[in-house]
Design an enzyme around this catalytic site. Structure first.
Site, PDB file in Angstrom:
ATOM      1  N   GLU A 254       0.825  -1.207   0.000  1.00 44.97           N
ATOM      2  CA  GLU A 254       0.000   0.000   0.000  1.00 44.97           C
ATOM      3  C   GLU A 254       0.868   1.270   0.000  1.00 44.97           C
ATOM      4  O   GLU A 254       1.777   1.404   0.827  1.00 44.97           O
ATOM      5  CB  GLU A 254      -0.938  -0.028   1.216  1.00 44.97           C
ATOM      6  CG  GLU A 254      -1.770   1.229   1.440  1.00 44.97           C
ATOM      7  CD  GLU A 254      -2.681   1.569   0.269  1.00 44.97           C
ATOM      8  OE1 GLU A 254      -3.327   0.664  -0.279  1.00 44.97           O
ATOM      9  OE2 GLU A 254      -2.740   2.756  -0.107  1.00 44.97           O
ATOM     10  N   THR A 296      -5.942   2.229  -5.160  1.00 45.55           N
ATOM     11  CA  THR A 296      -5.683   0.779  -5.087  1.00 45.55           C
ATOM     12  C   THR A 296      -6.545   0.023  -6.094  1.00 45.55           C
ATOM     13  O   THR A 296      -6.088  -0.933  -6.724  1.00 45.55           O
ATOM     14  CB  THR A 296      -6.013   0.224  -3.685  1.00 45.55           C
ATOM     15  OG1 THR A 296      -5.390   1.031  -2.708  1.00 45.55           O
ATOM     16  CG2 THR A 296      -5.522  -1.206  -3.531  1.00 45.55           C
ATOM     17  N   HIS A 411      -1.269   3.543   4.914  1.00 45.83           N
ATOM     18  CA  HIS A 411      -2.234   4.351   4.158  1.00 45.83           C
ATOM     19  C   HIS A 411      -2.341   5.735   4.778  1.00 45.83           C
ATOM     20  O   HIS A 411      -2.341   5.866   5.996  1.00 45.83           O
ATOM     21  CB  HIS A 411      -3.608   3.661   4.160  1.00 45.83           C
ATOM     22  CG  HIS A 411      -4.569   4.269   3.186  1.00 45.83           C
ATOM     23  ND1 HIS A 411      -5.186   5.480   3.389  1.00 45.83           N
ATOM     24  CD2 HIS A 411      -4.986   3.830   1.974  1.00 45.83           C
ATOM     25  CE1 HIS A 411      -5.944   5.756   2.354  1.00 45.83           C
ATOM     26  NE2 HIS A 411      -5.848   4.780   1.480  1.00 45.83           N
ATOM     27  N   ASP A 470       1.309  -0.083  -4.913  1.00 45.36           N
ATOM     28  CA  ASP A 470       0.101   0.185  -5.708  1.00 45.36           C
ATOM     29  C   ASP A 470       0.086   1.585  -6.312  1.00 45.36           C
ATOM     30  O   ASP A 470      -0.395   1.788  -7.423  1.00 45.36           O
ATOM     31  CB  ASP A 470      -1.186  -0.132  -4.935  1.00 45.36           C
ATOM     32  CG  ASP A 470      -1.397   0.725  -3.699  1.00 45.36           C
ATOM     33  OD1 ASP A 470      -0.462   1.433  -3.286  1.00 45.36           O
ATOM     34  OD2 ASP A 470      -2.510   0.669  -3.130  1.00 45.36           O
ATOM     35  N   HIS A 471       0.601   2.575  -5.578  1.00 43.84           N
ATOM     36  CA  HIS A 471       0.621   3.961  -6.090  1.00 43.84           C
ATOM     37  C   HIS A 471       1.481   4.792  -5.158  1.00 43.84           C
ATOM     38  O   HIS A 471       1.958   4.290  -4.137  1.00 43.84           O
ATOM     39  CB  HIS A 471      -0.804   4.540  -6.176  1.00 43.84           C
ATOM     40  CG  HIS A 471      -1.608   4.317  -4.938  1.00 43.84           C
ATOM     41  ND1 HIS A 471      -1.406   5.024  -3.782  1.00 43.84           N
ATOM     42  CD2 HIS A 471      -2.578   3.419  -4.645  1.00 43.84           C
ATOM     43  CE1 HIS A 471      -2.241   4.603  -2.851  1.00 43.84           C
ATOM     44  NE2 HIS A 471      -2.961   3.611  -3.341  1.00 43.84           N
TER      45      HIS A 471
HETATM   46  C1  GP9 Z   1      -8.761   0.405   1.185  1.00 45.21           C
HETATM   47  C2  GP9 Z   1      -7.518   0.301   0.397  1.00 45.21           C
HETATM   48  C3  GP9 Z   1      -6.817   1.604   0.300  1.00 45.21           C
HETATM   49  O1  GP9 Z   1      -9.547  -0.733   1.120  1.00 45.21           O
HETATM   50  O2  GP9 Z   1      -7.769  -0.223  -0.842  1.00 45.21           O
HETATM   51  O3  GP9 Z   1      -7.470   2.417  -0.562  1.00 45.21           O
HETATM   52  P1  GP9 Z   1      -6.789   3.534  -1.441  1.00 45.21           P
HETATM   53  O4  GP9 Z   1      -7.208   4.841  -0.838  1.00 45.21           O
HETATM   54  O5  GP9 Z   1      -5.306   3.392  -1.419  1.00 45.21           O
HETATM   55  O6  GP9 Z   1      -7.355   3.321  -2.772  1.00 45.21           O
HETATM   56 MN    MN Z   2      -3.766   2.121  -2.069  1.00 40.52          MN
END
Ligand code: GP9
Ligand code: MN
Length: 616
Positions: A254, A296, A411, A470-471
């Site tokens: 994440e 994500t 996050h 993911d980003h």
């Molecule tokens: C929450 C996770 C994080 O379920 O996917 O979300 P994001 O804000 O990174 O898309």
């Molecule tokens: Mn994410």
């Protein structure tokens, strides 16, 4: 012109003019202090202000379509437009981007008013609402109602018609490029003003909904022939089939950017375990995320479908009725079972619905785990607990399987309980940036826990492991503080390099190697299939190319039209040499223009036209 008159006629004009002026002033202040709109000339500023004023005059004149309650309508419109403005302020604070209609509609799918949103609200935001109170009091003030502005209805209508239309038409001519660059939201706001941008966005969205109805199968052939040309004939790498029949375990890191790798804060490694694991893995230091507003969910969509995300909103929320030929479906043809694991609610990002469309067999979400006050933070289950509770489920899955783990603790706004903090924070003036490195360190510990436990089981030898970010985690808003950690100011070229995320492919028994391929998330599916020795289905509409294959023509396209290659990056209509970070002549980048545009447009055509239905 102003006269005291008993006449009822036009007594609401005062409130109309006050509402337009107040909101115009407020938004102009925000253009300067909150939204960093790149206005370079007098005409840029003039047209931005003129189009904003004209859209306000137009929107508030709606009240005059009614015979009664015009003052009330002006006040309601004022509150509504202020709410939209504030939504943009909050969104811009993190994403440096403007809200789109799909983003507003997916609010409930992203946890509503979560801790992440609350973090963006500042105490001084109250000043953005004081004028609303003022307007309500003025609207109730009887003295004002005694004054009328005498203007004939016809004259008023013609005047409004002119002042609304002329600035917008003039601006459309001046910024003529924005029609072809409708993904460039800043340019649209600059050309039309904030509120007309939203109207334009609504128009574009309704137009795209029609595309599915009008699409036909001839579009499929055109795209398929581009895809075939891109793949070339040498579509087999030397790694082809080395992991044939193995389980595929994908771990989403994440918000993890490549800058955390091999980095030390105060003499302590931020990712000690990943640093060690990459020595025993295929490690890709030139790998970029390609996500947009769907975060994500975009990363998941890109991985499973090898298509680009939408420029507004998330495919997970907007297009789940479409047909997909996603990775779980492809692997099912080879007897694979597919599952996703995530310690947040199943409805978040509309995952339970999207997974069904992609062909997942099972989704282990929050309700499948024991989640309590102690083992959760921010959006859900802490990563270490998440992995520990997942392994028993994983052991039960029918082999071979494709299992996807979505971590969560790292996050925004990067919260951590004191006992989970393994390293000290850097000391910039920005707490959010400081905390980021400690939550990444926690995530690294969770990965270590996972591998240590999995190595105790038979799963380890029967599986390959794909770990990727993911980003980005630190958005442009925080670049001053991030620059302090990196030790240099962040330029446009650095910003592109900050979109790199780690990618490690760990194949037990295989030596580690640094793979210099410049690639993006859209290439992940092709890479996994290459390792498994599985081909893409016939006529597949996908834009990825295995990262294990050499191709000097490789480029990584981003949703806003920018792109990067091994030598050059094209950012904000400017070409940069990556090595020096200096601007170079456009013709170094121009050979890629048409392919980048074609892929982004074709991907949109596939999604909006639901073209994959023609393959099934
Ligand atoms: C929450 C996770 C994080 O379920 O996917 O979300 P994001 O804000 O990174 O898309
Ligand atoms: Mn994410």
């Amino acid at each position: 012109m102003v006269q005291k008159a008993p006449s009822e006629k036009n007594k609401d004009l005062w409130i109309y003019l006050i509402a337009v002026s107040l909101l115009w002033i407020k938004i102009s202040i925000l253009y300067k202090w909150c939204f960093q709109i790149n206005t370079q000339s007098f005409w840029d500023i003039f047209l931005l202000e003129a189009t904003t004023l004209s859209s306000l005059l137009g929107i508030f004149s709606i009240g005059f379509l009614f015979k009664k309650h015009r003052t009330r309508i002006s006040v309601i419109l004022y509150l509504f437009l202020t709410a939209i403005l504030y939504g943009n302020v909050l969104y811009y604070r993190f994403y440096i981007d403007f809200v789109t209609v799909p983003v507003l509609f997916q609010f409930k799918n992203v946890g509503g008013l979560s801790q992440s949103t609350l973090e963006l609200i500042k105490f001084y935001d109250v000043f953005l609402f004081l004028d609303c109170l003022g307007l309500i009091l003025l609207a109730k003030w009887q003295v004002l109602k005694q004054y009328t502005l005498s203007i004939r209805k016809k004259t008023f209508q013609i005047l409004i018609g002119f002042v609304v239309i002329i600035p917008i038409v003039a601006s459309c001519f001046y910024h003529s490029g924005f029609w072809n660059q409708s993904y460039d939201k800043e340019l649209i706001v600059k050309s039309l003003g904030l509120y007309s941008y939203h109207i334009f966005d609504i128009y574009q969205n309704s137009k795209s909904s029609m595309k599915s109805v009008l699409a036909d199968s001839s579009e499929v052939e055109e795209i398929a022939s581009y895809v075939k040309k891109k793949q070339g004939s040498d579509s087999i790498s030397k790694y082809h089939g080395v992991a044939s029949g193995k389980n595929v375990i994908v771990i989403f890191l994440e918000s993890t950017q490549a800058i955390v790798m091999d980095r030390e804060i105060d003499g302590q490694e931020v990712t000690p375990y990943l640093n060690q694991l990459k020595q025993e893995s295929l490690y890709f230091p030139n790998f970029y995320h390609q996500t947009a507003q769907g975060k994500t969910s975009d990363a998941e969509f890109i991985l499973d479908n090898s298509l680009y995300p939408l420029s507004g909103g998330s495919v997970f929320v907007r297009k789940t009725n479409n047909h997909f030929v996603a990775l779980p479906k492809i692997l099912k043809e080879h007897e694979y079972y597919s599952a996703s694991f995530h310690g947040n609610d199943a409805f978040f990002w509309n995952r339970e619905v999207a997974y069904e469309s992609f062909g997942y067999d099972r989704f282990f979400s929050k309700k499948d785990f024991e989640v309590n006050e102690e083992n959760s933070i921010n959006y859900g289950l802490k990563d270490i607990d998440f992995f520990q509770q997942s392994i028993p489920y994983l052991s039960e899955l029918p082999e071979p399987y494709y299992a996807k783990f979505l971590t969560l603790t790292n996050h925004f706004p990067y919260l951590l309980d004191p006992e989970d903090q393994w390293i000290s924070e850097p000391e910039t003036g920005q707490g959010m940036v400081n905390r980021y490195f400690t939550t990444v360190r926690y995530e690294d510990e969770a990965i270590k826990t996972f591998f240590e436990e999995i190595k105790e089981t038979e799963i380890y030898d029967n599986s390959i492991f794909v770990l990727f970010g993911d980003h980005y985690g630190i958005s442009k808003s925080y670049y001053d503080a991030l620059g302090e950690v990196l030790g240099h100011e962040i330029t446009a070229n650095d910003d592109m390099e900050l979109q790199k995320v780690p990618l490690l492919i760990h194949i037990p028994g295989m030596d580690g190697q640094e793979m210099m391929t410049v690639g993006g998330q859209v290439d992940l599916r092709a890479t996994i299939l290459d390792l498994l020795g599985v081909s893409e289905p016939d006529g597949a509409l996908s834009f990825g190319k295995s990262l294990l294959m050499d191709d000097p023509k490789r480029f990584v396209a981003f949703r806003d039209g920018s792109f990067t290659t091994s030598k050059y990056s094209y950012i904000d209509h400017t070409c940069y040499a990556k090595e020096t970070g200096k601007k170079v002549k456009r013709n170094f980048c121009s050979p890629y223009f048409s392919d980048v545009q074609q892929e982004l447009n074709d991907s949109d055509k596939i999604i909006y036209g639901d073209l994959l239905r023609f393959l099934e």
